[in-house]
Motif scaffolding. Structure first.
Motif, PDB file in Angstrom:
ATOM      1  N   ARG A 229       0.566  -1.245  -0.199  1.00 36.98           N
ATOM      2  CA  ARG A 229      -0.034   0.106   0.477  1.00 36.98           C
ATOM      3  C   ARG A 229       1.438   1.047  -0.001  1.00 36.98           C
ATOM      4  NH1 ARG A 229      -5.613   0.874   0.293  1.00 36.98           N
ATOM      5  NH2 ARG A 229      -6.236  -0.893   0.304  1.00 36.98           N
ATOM      6  N   VAL A 230       0.363   2.135  -0.735  1.00 33.39           N
ATOM      7  CA  VAL A 230       1.448   3.636  -0.803  1.00 33.39           C
ATOM      8  C   VAL A 230       0.178   4.464  -0.524  1.00 33.39           C
ATOM      9  CG1 VAL A 230       2.191   5.117  -2.655  1.00 33.39           C
ATOM     10  CG2 VAL A 230       3.288   3.047  -2.578  1.00 33.39           C
ATOM     11  N   PHE A 231       0.840   5.780   0.000  1.00 34.10           N
ATOM     12  CA  PHE A 231       0.158   6.678   0.422  1.00 34.10           C
ATOM     13  C   PHE A 231       0.008   8.054  -0.907  1.00 34.10           C
ATOM     14  CE2 PHE A 231      -0.394   4.816   3.897  1.00 34.10           C
ATOM     15  CZ  PHE A 231      -1.672   4.395   4.980  1.00 34.10           C
ATOM     16  N   VAL A 232      -0.901   8.648  -0.995  1.00 32.84           N
ATOM     17  CA  VAL A 232      -0.770   9.408  -2.259  1.00 32.84           C
ATOM     18  C   VAL A 232      -1.350  10.916  -1.479  1.00 32.84           C
ATOM     19  CG1 VAL A 232      -1.418  10.377  -4.284  1.00 32.84           C
ATOM     20  CG2 VAL A 232      -1.573   7.804  -4.007  1.00 32.84           C
ATOM     21  N   TYR A 233      -0.247  11.869  -1.557  1.00 33.67           N
ATOM     22  CA  TYR A 233      -0.617  13.069   0.099  1.00 33.67           C
ATOM     23  C   TYR A 233      -1.021  14.346  -1.456  1.00 33.67           C
ATOM     24  CZ  TYR A 233       0.178  16.816   3.411  1.00 33.67           C
ATOM     25  OH  TYR A 233      -0.283  18.246   3.473  1.00 33.67           O
TER      26      TYR A 233
ATOM     27  N   GLY B 280       8.735   0.590   9.870  1.00 35.95           N
ATOM     28  CA  GLY B 280       8.935   1.023   9.321  1.00 35.95           C
ATOM     29  C   GLY B 280       8.185   1.829   8.405  1.00 35.95           C
ATOM     30  N   MET B 281       8.150   2.984   7.830  1.00 37.06           N
ATOM     31  CA  MET B 281       7.092   3.989   6.797  1.00 37.06           C
ATOM     32  C   MET B 281       6.991   3.101   5.250  1.00 37.06           C
ATOM     33  SD  MET B 281       6.965   6.300   9.124  1.00 37.06           S
ATOM     34  CE  MET B 281       7.387   5.006  10.578  1.00 37.06           C
ATOM     35  N   PRO B 282       5.375   3.266   5.232  1.00 39.07           N
ATOM     36  CA  PRO B 282       5.191   2.934   4.024  1.00 39.07           C
ATOM     37  C   PRO B 282       5.298   4.281   3.247  1.00 39.07           C
ATOM     38  CG  PRO B 282       3.047   3.269   5.467  1.00 39.07           C
ATOM     39  CD  PRO B 282       4.806   4.128   5.844  1.00 39.07           C
ATOM     40  N   PRO B 283       5.859   3.707   1.794  1.00 38.74           N
ATOM     41  CA  PRO B 283       5.715   5.198   0.581  1.00 38.74           C
ATOM     42  C   PRO B 283       4.927   6.087   0.219  1.00 38.74           C
ATOM     43  CG  PRO B 283       5.921   2.765  -0.298  1.00 38.74           C
ATOM     44  CD  PRO B 283       5.238   2.560   0.860  1.00 38.74           C
ATOM     45  N   ILE B 284       5.335   7.472  -0.044  1.00 38.03           N
ATOM     46  CA  ILE B 284       4.458   7.842   0.088  1.00 38.03           C
ATOM     47  C   ILE B 284       4.099   9.121  -0.977  1.00 38.03           C
ATOM     48  CG2 ILE B 284       6.053   9.809   1.108  1.00 38.03           C
ATOM     49  CD1 ILE B 284       2.621  10.446   2.438  1.00 38.03           C
ATOM     50  N   PHE B 285       3.707   9.388  -2.512  1.00 39.82           N
ATOM     51  CA  PHE B 285       3.398   9.740  -3.324  1.00 39.82           C
ATOM     52  C   PHE B 285       2.651  11.738  -2.860  1.00 39.82           C
ATOM     53  CE2 PHE B 285       1.674  10.842  -7.888  1.00 39.82           C
ATOM     54  CZ  PHE B 285       3.492  11.064  -8.521  1.00 39.82           C
ATOM     55  N   PRO B 286       3.889  12.070  -2.654  1.00 35.54           N
ATOM     56  CA  PRO B 286       3.271  13.657  -2.731  1.00 35.54           C
ATOM     57  C   PRO B 286       3.604  14.412  -3.756  1.00 35.54           C
ATOM     58  CG  PRO B 286       5.432  13.621  -1.792  1.00 35.54           C
ATOM     59  CD  PRO B 286       5.332  12.236  -2.787  1.00 35.54           C
TER      60      PRO B 286
END
Length: 325
Positions: free
Chosen positions: A73-77, A116-122
């Motif tokens: 799962r990737v977060f889209v900010y 650890g932290m999940p990947p994020i797409f700012p």
């Protein structure tokens, strides 16, 4: 710092379909290719500590992606940056927002520091008319650039910029989605005829979309907010319109009426300006005639004639040189 909080964009991007259109239509294709948009989940909330005493609009979504055979799962900010001027502190702000969001994930037990932290797409969505000049990576703000052995110790965070004004009409037409239609309306807002056409194209794209009922509802609300920012007359043009799809004829008629009023106002302003310019030109011609008569009498010098007639000294001197000797 002027920030237009009530843009309606935050509500637009509360709908997964419009988030999908943003990523598929405006983000790098390799990013969209690995996302399973059926898994989009809204994670928006108040977890950011205010910075610089600011107010902002943002949305956070997660989506499952697949790379190297693994699913994650990737977060889209998504930061909605609608200011009248470019904020050059944005890389600092984005670093702050991402750090606060990661802290939120730890506090809500989504993950732990050890795991650890999940990947994020700012992503920064900007709709201003001025050219975007802010750095897109906080590392680029560090001056002078440190030597090689120090670079690894500097902060790095890059955001992806979606600048609405950077897309041509042809590029937006190629995407042919309700979201690209919204961007077209934004770009056309200063031209009433272009705005009419853009709104009609937007209505047609909504009508052709499988999710037209939901999109029609939220985009109609957005358009009403948008026209409200353009003035009371524009807002009135959509007063009785509750659906871009169902009330299309009424919408076209009301926008046409508004466009005609705007044109008439423009023509009236132009006529008044022409009259003022005509009166000014007449006064200048009278002043020149008076100056010529005074020059012929030979009783006043150039400075005195300029003061008497209100003409520039250079013009009086030019008139003197034209006098017969």
């Amino acid at each position: 710092m002027s920030n237009h909080h009530d843009t309606g964009y935050k509500e637009l991007f509360s709908y997964p379909e419009l988030v999908r259109q943003l990523i598929e239509g405006f983000a790098p294709p390799e990013v969209a290719a690995m996302m399973d948009f059926s898994t989009l989940t809204d994670h928006s909330g108040s977890y950011i500590t205010p910075l610089f005493g600011e107010k902002f609009e943002d949305k956070v979504w997660s989506v499952e992606v697949t790379w190297n055979g693994a699913r994650q799962r990737v977060f889209v900010y998504l930061l909605l940056e609608f200011q009248s001027t470019v904020d050059h502190r944005l890389p600092i702000r984005m670093l702050h927002y991402v750090a606060c969001f990661y802290d939120h994930l730890i506090k809500t037990h989504v993950t732990t520091a050890r795991k650890g932290m999940p990947p994020i797409f700012p992503v920064v969505l900007y709709n201003g008319s001025k050219r975007w000049t802010a750095r897109e990576d906080i590392y680029r703000m560090i001056r002078p650039e440190p030597p090689g052995f120090m670079r690894v110790y500097q902060p790095h965070l890059r955001y992806y910029l979606v600048n609405e004004s950077a897309f041509s009409e042809e590029e937006l037409a190629e995407r042919d989605t309700p979201l690209s239609g919204i961007f077209e309306v934004e770009k056309a807002s200063k031209d009433v005829d272009a705005l009419q056409e853009a709104v009609q194209r937007l209505a047609a794209r909504i009508r052709a979309h499988p999710e037209k009922a939901r999109l029609d509802e939220v985009i109609t609300r957005w358009l009403k907010r948008h026209l409200k920012r353009l003035g009371a007359e524009a807002e009135k043009a959509l007063e009785q319109v509750n659906s871009l799809v169902e009330d299309n004829a009424m919408l076209a008629e009301n926008l046409q009426t508004w466009a005609e009023r705007e044109r008439q106002k423009g023509e009236a302003v132009g006529l008044q300006k022409g009259r003022q310019e005509g009166r000014q030109e007449g006064r200048q011609e009278n002043a020149r005639e008076t100056a010529i008569n005074l020059l012929a009498l030979g009783l006043l010098d150039d400075h005195q004639i300029a003061q008497t007639t209100g003409l520039p000294l250079d013009e009086v001197k030019a008139l003197r040189s034209d006098q017969p000797h």
